[in-house]
Design an enzyme around this catalytic site. Sequence first.
Site, PDB file in Angstrom:
ATOM      1  N   THR A 150      45.184  43.738  44.586  1.00  0.00           N
ATOM      2  CA  THR A 150      45.852  43.758  43.286  1.00  0.00           C
ATOM      3  C   THR A 150      45.576  45.068  42.544  1.00  0.00           C
ATOM      4  O   THR A 150      44.556  45.724  42.793  1.00  0.00           O
ATOM      5  CB  THR A 150      45.343  42.564  42.450  1.00  0.00           C
ATOM      6  OG1 THR A 150      45.693  42.748  41.088  1.00  0.00           O
ATOM      7  CG2 THR A 150      43.826  42.426  42.504  1.00  0.00           C
ATOM      8  N   ASP A 151      46.461  45.391  41.592  1.00  0.00           N
ATOM      9  CA  ASP A 151      46.217  46.560  40.733  1.00  0.00           C
ATOM     10  C   ASP A 151      45.070  46.303  39.750  1.00  0.00           C
ATOM     11  O   ASP A 151      44.540  47.238  39.150  1.00  0.00           O
ATOM     12  CB  ASP A 151      47.487  46.960  39.970  1.00  0.00           C
ATOM     13  CG  ASP A 151      48.060  45.855  39.084  1.00  0.00           C
ATOM     14  OD1 ASP A 151      47.516  44.734  39.076  1.00  0.00           O
ATOM     15  OD2 ASP A 151      49.070  46.120  38.386  1.00  0.00           O
ATOM     16  N   GLU A 152      44.673  45.014  39.607  1.00  0.00           N
ATOM     17  CA  GLU A 152      43.657  44.688  38.601  1.00  0.00           C
ATOM     18  C   GLU A 152      42.288  45.282  38.931  1.00  0.00           C
ATOM     19  O   GLU A 152      41.428  45.380  38.060  1.00  0.00           O
ATOM     20  CB  GLU A 152      43.570  43.165  38.407  1.00  0.00           C
ATOM     21  CG  GLU A 152      44.928  42.593  38.060  1.00  0.00           C
ATOM     22  CD  GLU A 152      44.924  41.169  37.529  1.00  0.00           C
ATOM     23  OE1 GLU A 152      43.910  40.729  36.982  1.00  0.00           O
ATOM     24  OE2 GLU A 152      45.973  40.510  37.664  1.00  0.00           O
ATOM     25  N   TYR A 175      37.793  37.624  38.586  1.00  0.00           N
ATOM     26  CA  TYR A 175      38.839  37.714  39.622  1.00  0.00           C
ATOM     27  C   TYR A 175      38.929  39.138  40.172  1.00  0.00           C
ATOM     28  O   TYR A 175      38.822  39.368  41.379  1.00  0.00           O
ATOM     29  CB  TYR A 175      40.195  37.266  39.055  1.00  0.00           C
ATOM     30  CG  TYR A 175      41.375  37.676  39.920  1.00  0.00           C
ATOM     31  CD1 TYR A 175      41.525  37.177  41.215  1.00  0.00           C
ATOM     32  CD2 TYR A 175      42.351  38.571  39.453  1.00  0.00           C
ATOM     33  CE1 TYR A 175      42.600  37.560  42.025  1.00  0.00           C
ATOM     34  CE2 TYR A 175      43.423  38.956  40.250  1.00  0.00           C
ATOM     35  CZ  TYR A 175      43.544  38.449  41.535  1.00  0.00           C
ATOM     36  OH  TYR A 175      44.600  38.830  42.327  1.00  0.00           O
ATOM     37  N   SER A 176      39.112  40.112  39.263  1.00  0.00           N
ATOM     38  CA  SER A 176      39.331  41.477  39.766  1.00  0.00           C
ATOM     39  C   SER A 176      38.064  42.031  40.417  1.00  0.00           C
ATOM     40  O   SER A 176      38.149  42.805  41.373  1.00  0.00           O
ATOM     41  CB  SER A 176      39.861  42.400  38.670  1.00  0.00           C
ATOM     42  OG  SER A 176      39.071  42.355  37.520  1.00  0.00           O
ATOM     43  N   LYS A 179      38.082  40.709  43.921  1.00  0.00           N
ATOM     44  CA  LYS A 179      39.072  41.411  44.754  1.00  0.00           C
ATOM     45  C   LYS A 179      38.593  42.835  45.070  1.00  0.00           C
ATOM     46  O   LYS A 179      38.763  43.334  46.179  1.00  0.00           O
ATOM     47  CB  LYS A 179      40.441  41.452  44.053  1.00  0.00           C
ATOM     48  CG  LYS A 179      41.143  40.121  43.923  1.00  0.00           C
ATOM     49  CD  LYS A 179      41.514  39.461  45.251  1.00  0.00           C
ATOM     50  CE  LYS A 179      42.568  40.213  46.022  1.00  0.00           C
ATOM     51  NZ  LYS A 179      42.965  39.455  47.252  1.00  0.00           N
TER      52      LYS A 179
HETATM   53  P1  NAD Z   1      48.065  31.740  45.304  1.00  0.00           P
HETATM   54  O1  NAD Z   1      46.920  31.307  44.450  1.00  0.00           O
HETATM   55  O2  NAD Z   1      49.440  31.273  44.986  1.00  0.00           O
HETATM   56  O3  NAD Z   1      47.795  31.324  46.838  1.00  0.00           O
HETATM   57  C1  NAD Z   1      46.549  31.456  47.441  1.00  0.00           C
HETATM   58  C2  NAD Z   1      46.568  30.655  48.740  1.00  0.00           C
HETATM   59  O4  NAD Z   1      45.290  30.824  49.375  1.00  0.00           O
HETATM   60  C3  NAD Z   1      46.748  29.143  48.526  1.00  0.00           C
HETATM   61  O5  NAD Z   1      47.708  28.638  49.432  1.00  0.00           O
HETATM   62  C4  NAD Z   1      45.369  28.562  48.806  1.00  0.00           C
HETATM   63  O6  NAD Z   1      45.426  27.242  49.318  1.00  0.00           O
HETATM   64  C5  NAD Z   1      44.826  29.553  49.834  1.00  0.00           C
HETATM   65  N1  NAD Z   1      43.348  29.573  49.861  1.00  0.00           N
HETATM   66  C6  NAD Z   1      42.502  29.645  48.800  1.00  0.00           C
HETATM   67  N2  NAD Z   1      41.226  29.590  49.234  1.00  0.00           N
HETATM   68  C7  NAD Z   1      41.267  29.535  50.593  1.00  0.00           C
HETATM   69  C8  NAD Z   1      40.274  29.473  51.612  1.00  0.00           C
HETATM   70  N3  NAD Z   1      38.965  29.482  51.310  1.00  0.00           N
HETATM   71  N4  NAD Z   1      40.676  29.411  52.896  1.00  0.00           N
HETATM   72  C9  NAD Z   1      41.994  29.413  53.223  1.00  0.00           C
HETATM   73  N5  NAD Z   1      42.978  29.435  52.300  1.00  0.00           N
HETATM   74  C10 NAD Z   1      42.625  29.505  50.996  1.00  0.00           C
HETATM   75  O7  NAD Z   1      47.976  33.336  45.317  1.00  0.00           O
HETATM   76  P2  NAD Z   1      49.153  34.410  45.405  1.00  0.00           P
HETATM   77  O8  NAD Z   1      49.656  34.689  44.034  1.00  0.00           O
HETATM   78  O9  NAD Z   1      50.080  34.042  46.494  1.00  0.00           O
HETATM   79  O10 NAD Z   1      48.301  35.696  45.835  1.00  0.00           O
HETATM   80  C11 NAD Z   1      48.137  36.027  47.219  1.00  0.00           C
HETATM   81  C12 NAD Z   1      47.337  37.312  47.319  1.00  0.00           C
HETATM   82  O11 NAD Z   1      48.004  38.361  46.624  1.00  0.00           O
HETATM   83  C13 NAD Z   1      45.947  37.214  46.682  1.00  0.00           C
HETATM   84  O12 NAD Z   1      45.041  37.886  47.517  1.00  0.00           O
HETATM   85  C14 NAD Z   1      46.092  37.927  45.339  1.00  0.00           C
HETATM   86  O13 NAD Z   1      44.881  38.510  44.945  1.00  0.00           O
HETATM   87  C15 NAD Z   1      47.126  38.990  45.695  1.00  0.00           C
HETATM   88  N6  NAD Z   1      47.985  39.467  44.590  1.00  0.00           N
HETATM   89  C16 NAD Z   1      48.661  38.583  43.810  1.00  0.00           C
HETATM   90  C17 NAD Z   1      49.501  39.051  42.795  1.00  0.00           C
HETATM   91  C18 NAD Z   1      50.305  38.106  41.940  1.00  0.00           C
HETATM   92  O14 NAD Z   1      50.963  38.547  40.997  1.00  0.00           O
HETATM   93  N7  NAD Z   1      50.309  36.808  42.216  1.00  0.00           N
HETATM   94  C19 NAD Z   1      49.633  40.439  42.588  1.00  0.00           C
HETATM   95  C20 NAD Z   1      48.907  41.314  43.421  1.00  0.00           C
HETATM   96  C21 NAD Z   1      48.107  40.823  44.423  1.00  0.00           C
HETATM   97  P1  TYD Z   2      49.113  36.144  34.357  1.00  0.00           P
HETATM   98  O1  TYD Z   2      50.437  35.629  34.836  1.00  0.00           O
HETATM   99  O2  TYD Z   2      47.966  35.202  34.258  1.00  0.00           O
HETATM  100  O3  TYD Z   2      48.757  37.398  35.266  1.00  0.00           O
HETATM  101  P2  TYD Z   2      47.548  38.501  35.103  1.00  0.00           P
HETATM  102  O4  TYD Z   2      46.605  38.068  34.062  1.00  0.00           O
HETATM  103  O5  TYD Z   2      46.942  38.466  36.467  1.00  0.00           O
HETATM  104  O6  TYD Z   2      48.244  39.778  34.782  1.00  0.00           O
HETATM  105  O7  TYD Z   2      49.326  36.771  32.907  1.00  0.00           O
HETATM  106  C1  TYD Z   2      50.255  37.831  32.682  1.00  0.00           C
HETATM  107  C2  TYD Z   2      50.098  38.268  31.240  1.00  0.00           C
HETATM  108  O8  TYD Z   2      50.530  37.197  30.376  1.00  0.00           O
HETATM  109  C3  TYD Z   2      48.666  38.562  30.829  1.00  0.00           C
HETATM  110  O9  TYD Z   2      48.675  39.633  29.888  1.00  0.00           O
HETATM  111  C4  TYD Z   2      48.211  37.285  30.135  1.00  0.00           C
HETATM  112  C5  TYD Z   2      49.484  36.776  29.494  1.00  0.00           C
HETATM  113  N1  TYD Z   2      49.620  35.311  29.362  1.00  0.00           N
HETATM  114  C6  TYD Z   2      49.962  34.750  28.113  1.00  0.00           C
HETATM  115  O10 TYD Z   2      50.142  35.454  27.108  1.00  0.00           O
HETATM  116  N2  TYD Z   2      50.103  33.399  28.053  1.00  0.00           N
HETATM  117  C7  TYD Z   2      49.902  32.585  29.131  1.00  0.00           C
HETATM  118  O11 TYD Z   2      50.016  31.334  29.000  1.00  0.00           O
HETATM  119  C8  TYD Z   2      49.556  33.179  30.387  1.00  0.00           C
HETATM  120  C9  TYD Z   2      49.324  32.331  31.610  1.00  0.00           C
HETATM  121  C10 TYD Z   2      49.433  34.551  30.463  1.00  0.00           C
END
Ligand code: NAD
Ligand code: TYD
Length: 369
Positions: A150-152, A175-176, A179
């Site tokens: 992630t960019d975080e 979280y970050s 990661k």
């Molecule tokens: P998500 O939370 O929707 O899915 C995570 C999946 O991992 C789930 O299916 C969960 O069951 C599985 N999981 C969790 N713990 C596990 C374990 N111990 N063993 C096996 N499986 C396990 O997450 P996402 O949004 O799909 O994110 C996927 C990846 O992308 C992550 O690594 C996240 O850091 C990264 N990412 C997400 C975003 C975003 O905006 N969602 C942006 C950048 C990077």
């Molecule tokens: P989120 O979807 O949790 O992603 P991230 O924190 O990983 O960027 O949140 C996106 C942005 O929206 C973040 O600035 C937090 C804000 N946010 C709210 O204002 N209200 C909400 O209920 C949630 C879930 C997020």
Amino acid sequence: MSRKLKNILVTGGAGFIGTNFIYYLFRKTNFTGRIINVDLLTYAGNLESLEAVEAEYGTGGTEGKAGRYVFEHADICDGKRMAKILRQYDIDTVVHFAAESHVDRSILGPEAFLRTNVTGTFTLLEAVRAYWTDKDGKFRDDVLFHHISTDEVYGSLGKEGYFKETTPYSPRSPYSASKASSDHLLMAYHHTYGLPVTLSNCSNNYGPFQFPEKLIPLMILNMQQGKPLPVYGDGKFIRDWLYVEDHNSAVWMIMNKGRTGEKYNIGGENEWENIRLLEKLIEIVASQTGKSVDSLKKLITYVKDRPGHDRRYAIDCSKLKSELGWKQAHTFEEGLQNTVEWYLNHNDWISHIRNGEYTKWLENNYQNR
Ligand code: NAD
Ligand code: TYD
């Protein structure tokens, strides 16, 4: 030159981005190999999302395509199980999505984040190191471990500037930080043992199958149900949004053609203040539901800020564009319209994932192999 990626282990394939990745590979690319989806099915994982893939490509699937998709219910922290799966399916490629992924949850309970994101990544790295090396510790030349990050990890930006691949890490939430640790472990395995790796750091994704705790799906569903729309702090926090399929096209491109040992930033070049984004979403939900914009705006509720809330994220993805020729295929307008439509039409999926029905079903029925 393109890599030969044959038997791909996708971790976290039942989550948001992993599910979309599996659809992307089977439906939008010329991939001819096999996908082994390893997922623990936490609250965020839902096998229902992959029913169409299972029906077409699963072991009992349509003739001719059967067996190209396999689901393994497993924890990436279980080293013996990971070793067995690598051997059983002769895995040559890992794409590692599995993680605990929600910042607010990491503030409430960081331990699960350290377990899955740090120990889980370490366990997988150890498993591939054992399986992919010969007796002299030399890696096979047809293997790749791609790590999704992630960019975080870069921390928070002020009004100016962008995260580049060279920006020092400065994570500010559990979280970050977890990661960032996993990224460091990956690169340490590359530099120390010679593990062939690629790494991508992406900005905020949106699209179908995202758990409705993240901003965009949460807001769409609260609008549908007439619930308050909680805006943290002053609502002027900025995120850079990318449609999930465009993230996955970048991941696939990096896996095929990215330089080994390199990291690539992936971003939408699409910065929005949260409150402006919410106003945009309100317009789209209003147009798709017939609700009035004014009635939806009345639901906006400013709430207490998230502790340590990062002010701005913005990605410089020029390396990915100039080196590999990646570009986005979806405009923000298009992506948001698709996403709103999807959430308004998938009430069963939403109620099942919200009630943790798949997890309950698993506890009762699934035979752990
Ligand atoms: P998500 O939370 O929707 O899915 C995570 C999946 O991992 C789930 O299916 C969960 O069951 C599985 N999981 C969790 N713990 C596990 C374990 N111990 N063993 C096996 N499986 C396990 O997450 P996402 O949004 O799909 O994110 C996927 C990846 O992308 C992550 O690594 C996240 O850091 C990264 N990412 C997400 C975003 C975003 O905006 N969602 C942006 C950048 C990077
Ligand atoms: P989120 O979807 O949790 O992603 P991230 O924190 O990983 O960027 O949140 C996106 C942005 O929206 C973040 O600035 C937090 C804000 N946010 C709210 O204002 N209200 C909400 O209920 C949630 C879930 C997020």
